[in-house]
Scaffold this active site. Structure first.
Site, PDB file in Angstrom:
ATOM      1  N   ASP A  65       7.861  -0.309  -7.987  1.00 45.42           N
ATOM      2  CA  ASP A  65       7.147  -1.085  -6.961  1.00 45.42           C
ATOM      3  C   ASP A  65       7.222  -2.573  -7.307  1.00 45.42           C
ATOM      4  OD1 ASP A  65       5.669  -1.626  -4.700  1.00 45.42           O
ATOM      5  OD2 ASP A  65       3.743  -1.142  -5.597  1.00 45.42           O
TER       6      ASP A  65
ATOM      7  N   GLN B 265      -8.614  -1.785  -2.504  1.00 46.90           N
ATOM      8  CA  GLN B 265      -8.366  -0.351  -2.463  1.00 46.90           C
ATOM      9  C   GLN B 265      -7.042  -0.088  -1.787  1.00 46.90           C
ATOM     10  OE1 GLN B 265     -11.593   2.236  -1.338  1.00 46.90           O
ATOM     11  NE2 GLN B 265     -10.232   3.750  -0.422  1.00 46.90           N
TER      12      GLN B 265
END
Length: 252
Positions: A137, A17
């Site tokens: 990213d 997560q």
């Protein structure tokens, strides 16, 4: 291991997560897959949160699809669920580039493999940039090497956007460079190999690498100023200490 179910009763096993999403393994028509869920942020107004989440979900799906059209290997996108705010895509068997580089640190660098991976990275980024797509990213954790094809697979287009500006492309490369340096990898300056491949593959490399050089110059200037300020503080502290010692000697 955390096991959940989606709104359709499909089993989901939580892998990790992050700040914006949760990643699960699951199955899609009998195939192992990845489900990425963009979850709600409680601090945002529900209506605004829903619009933002849906906008980012669709943007990620579009960028991922565009990357494949540009010839970059990404997981195959199976489904987009605008109600549950999930993307379902192919599960790629293979290690992250980060794991491979860390393994080089433990067992020694395999030059041929290192060169192949660096070349694939540079080539993939060049295809993205020449097609007007910024990954946003680029890290060694967001690149996999497929066990089946030995090809580089780019993942996580959650911060991706379209742009033809050399500045944006340079920042993309700069983010990757800092990520590689932060690993303290024993692979030497692998970024040099990445940039060599990028230069060879990209038709627009010149303006991008010029901007990257400017990023380096700015960074060096900032580091120089910080170093100078630190030296000045040390000199002042030394001078203050010497003055205090002199005063104490006079008093005594």
């Amino acid at each position: 291991m955390e096991i959940e179910t989606d709104g359709k009763g499909t089993s989901l096993v939580l892998l990790k997560q992050g700040a914006e999403a949760r990643i699960f393994t699951s199955s899609f028509v009998g195939r192992k897959c990845i489900v990425k869920e963009r979850f709600s942020k409680m601090y945002r107004h529900p209506s605004l949160d829903s619009k933002l989440t849906l906008k980012r979900l669709n943007a990620e799906a579009r960028c991922m699809t565009k990357a494949r059209r540009l010839g970059v290997v990404t997981p195959v996108l199976y489904a987009v669920d605008t109600v549950l705010h999930t993307l379902t895509f192919e599960y790629v068997e293979g290690p992250a580039v980060r794991c491979i580089f860390l393994e080089f640190g433990a067992n020694g660098v395999v030059e041929e493999r290192l060169d192949d991976i660096a070349t694939q990275i540079g080539d993939a980024i060049a295809k993205l940039h020449d097609g007007g797509l910024i990954h946003g990213d680029l890290t060694a954790s967001n690149m996999l090497i497929s066990d089946v094809t030995n090809q580089l697979v780019l993942i996580d287009f959650g911060l991706s956007f379209t742009s033809t500006l050399p500045e944006d492309k340079a920042v993309d490369l700069y983010v990757l460079e800092r990520a590689l340096l932060s690993m303290h990898s024993p692979c030497g300056n692998v970024m040099d190999r990445v940039l060599a491949a990028y230069k060879k593959s990209s038709r627009q490399w010149s303006s991008t690498l010029n901007k990257l050089a400017q990023e380096h110059h700015t960074e060096a200037a900032v580091d120089g100023n910080k170093k100078q300020q630190k030296q000045q503080k040390q000199q002042k502290a030394t001078a203050d200490s010497a003055r205090d010692k002199e005063v104490n000697e006079l008093v005594s």
